[in-house]
Design a protein around this motif. Sequence first.
Motif, mmCIF file in Angstrom:
data_model
loop_
_atom_site.group_PDB
_atom_site.id
_atom_site.type_symbol
_atom_site.label_atom_id
_atom_site.label_comp_id
_atom_site.label_asym_id
_atom_site.label_seq_id
_atom_site.Cartn_x
_atom_site.Cartn_y
_atom_site.Cartn_z
ATOM 1 N N PHE A 57 41.310 -33.966 -53.582
ATOM 2 C CA PHE A 57 40.153 -33.609 -54.373
ATOM 3 C C PHE A 57 39.951 -32.094 -54.263
ATOM 4 C CE2 PHE A 57 39.625 -38.086 -53.357
ATOM 5 C CZ PHE A 57 39.418 -38.600 -54.634
ATOM 6 N N PRO A 58 39.478 -31.443 -55.319
ATOM 7 C CA PRO A 58 39.422 -29.970 -55.355
ATOM 8 C C PRO A 58 38.774 -29.321 -54.131
ATOM 9 C CG PRO A 58 38.947 -30.831 -57.517
ATOM 10 C CD PRO A 58 39.029 -32.028 -56.591
ATOM 11 N N TYR A 59 37.647 -29.850 -53.670
ATOM 12 C CA TYR A 59 36.983 -29.246 -52.508
ATOM 13 C C TYR A 59 37.875 -29.302 -51.270
ATOM 14 C CZ TYR A 59 33.671 -28.381 -48.763
ATOM 15 O OH TYR A 59 33.052 -27.871 -47.645
ATOM 16 N N LEU A 60 38.522 -30.438 -51.066
ATOM 17 C CA LEU A 60 39.402 -30.590 -49.905
ATOM 18 C C LEU A 60 40.615 -29.664 -50.025
ATOM 19 C CD1 LEU A 60 40.102 -31.976 -47.245
ATOM 20 C CD2 LEU A 60 41.091 -33.857 -48.560
ATOM 21 N N ALA A 61 41.170 -29.538 -51.219
ATOM 22 C CA ALA A 61 42.316 -28.639 -51.429
ATOM 23 C C ALA A 61 41.923 -27.199 -51.102
ATOM 24 C CB ALA A 61 42.816 -28.744 -52.863
ATOM 25 N N ASP A 62 40.751 -26.764 -51.562
ATOM 26 C CA ASP A 62 40.284 -25.397 -51.291
ATOM 27 C C ASP A 62 40.044 -25.181 -49.800
ATOM 28 O OD1 ASP A 62 40.378 -24.951 -54.023
ATOM 29 O OD2 ASP A 62 38.199 -25.130 -54.300
ATOM 30 N N LEU A 63 39.434 -26.156 -49.156
ATOM 31 C CA LEU A 63 39.157 -26.068 -47.727
ATOM 32 C C LEU A 63 40.459 -25.991 -46.920
ATOM 33 C CD1 LEU A 63 36.666 -26.164 -45.823
ATOM 34 C CD2 LEU A 63 37.029 -28.617 -45.665
ATOM 35 N N LEU A 64 41.419 -26.794 -47.311
ATOM 36 C CA LEU A 64 42.700 -26.816 -46.608
ATOM 37 C C LEU A 64 43.479 -25.515 -46.816
ATOM 38 C CD1 LEU A 64 44.165 -28.700 -44.770
ATOM 39 C CD2 LEU A 64 45.264 -29.709 -46.741
ATOM 40 N N LYS A 65 43.445 -24.987 -48.024
ATOM 41 C CA LYS A 65 44.123 -23.718 -48.296
ATOM 42 C C LYS A 65 43.524 -22.609 -47.443
ATOM 43 C CE LYS A 65 45.890 -20.716 -51.894
ATOM 44 N NZ LYS A 65 46.498 -19.935 -50.872
ATOM 45 N N GLU A 66 42.199 -22.576 -47.354
ATOM 46 C CA GLU A 66 41.521 -21.580 -46.527
ATOM 47 C C GLU A 66 41.912 -21.740 -45.052
ATOM 48 O OE1 GLU A 66 36.956 -20.590 -45.153
ATOM 49 O OE2 GLU A 66 37.273 -21.503 -47.116
ATOM 50 N N TYR A 67 41.964 -22.967 -44.581
ATOM 51 C CA TYR A 67 42.359 -23.259 -43.194
ATOM 52 C C TYR A 67 43.780 -22.753 -42.915
ATOM 53 C CZ TYR A 67 43.646 -26.080 -39.112
ATOM 54 O OH TYR A 67 44.103 -26.496 -37.884
ATOM 55 N N ILE A 68 44.703 -23.032 -43.822
ATOM 56 C CA ILE A 68 46.098 -22.605 -43.651
ATOM 57 C C ILE A 68 46.214 -21.081 -43.730
ATOM 58 C CG2 ILE A 68 48.380 -22.634 -44.753
ATOM 59 C CD1 ILE A 68 47.845 -25.625 -45.381
#
Length: 157
Positions: A57-68
């Motif tokens: 889901f878009p929010y999770l994708a954005d959060l994960l990209k930021e984490y990485i």
Amino acid sequence: LFFMFVGSGMREGELFGLYKEDFDFENKVINVCRQYTNGEQKNSPKTASSNRQVYLFPYLADLLKEYIDKDKLDTPLVFHNSVGKHLNPSNVRNRWWNKLLKAAGYPDYYARMHDLRGSNTDLTFTLGLSVSFAQEQLGHSSAKTTLDKCLKFLRNK
């Protein structure tokens, strides 16, 4: 890590064995093609149907990209220990999961990390998405398996 369990529906070994290269942020999917189990990185998931793409889901994708992007260690692993090696699932349970349960007022044995996959299924159905979508996300070989697991999970709540 726990948000990924709920948001992706991936298995413990799939998350602990996840590589940064497994993400396609443009299409918001994770290529599930490996797992970390019994202290060993394996280049295939649990079953043939487990080899799949999981929608983020878009929010999770954005959060994960930021984490990485914020990760300072030169390691291919997404979730790793302080020296860039695989997390020990037992340590995660003992150091964080059980403490999280206790802080929420539950006993240690109330739920396994694996049970968060059921939360993913709940969210999928709440959003009005299909059983076949849930089946693909979870890597089940059939919709019947998904429904059986979901019903078992609901009966045990």
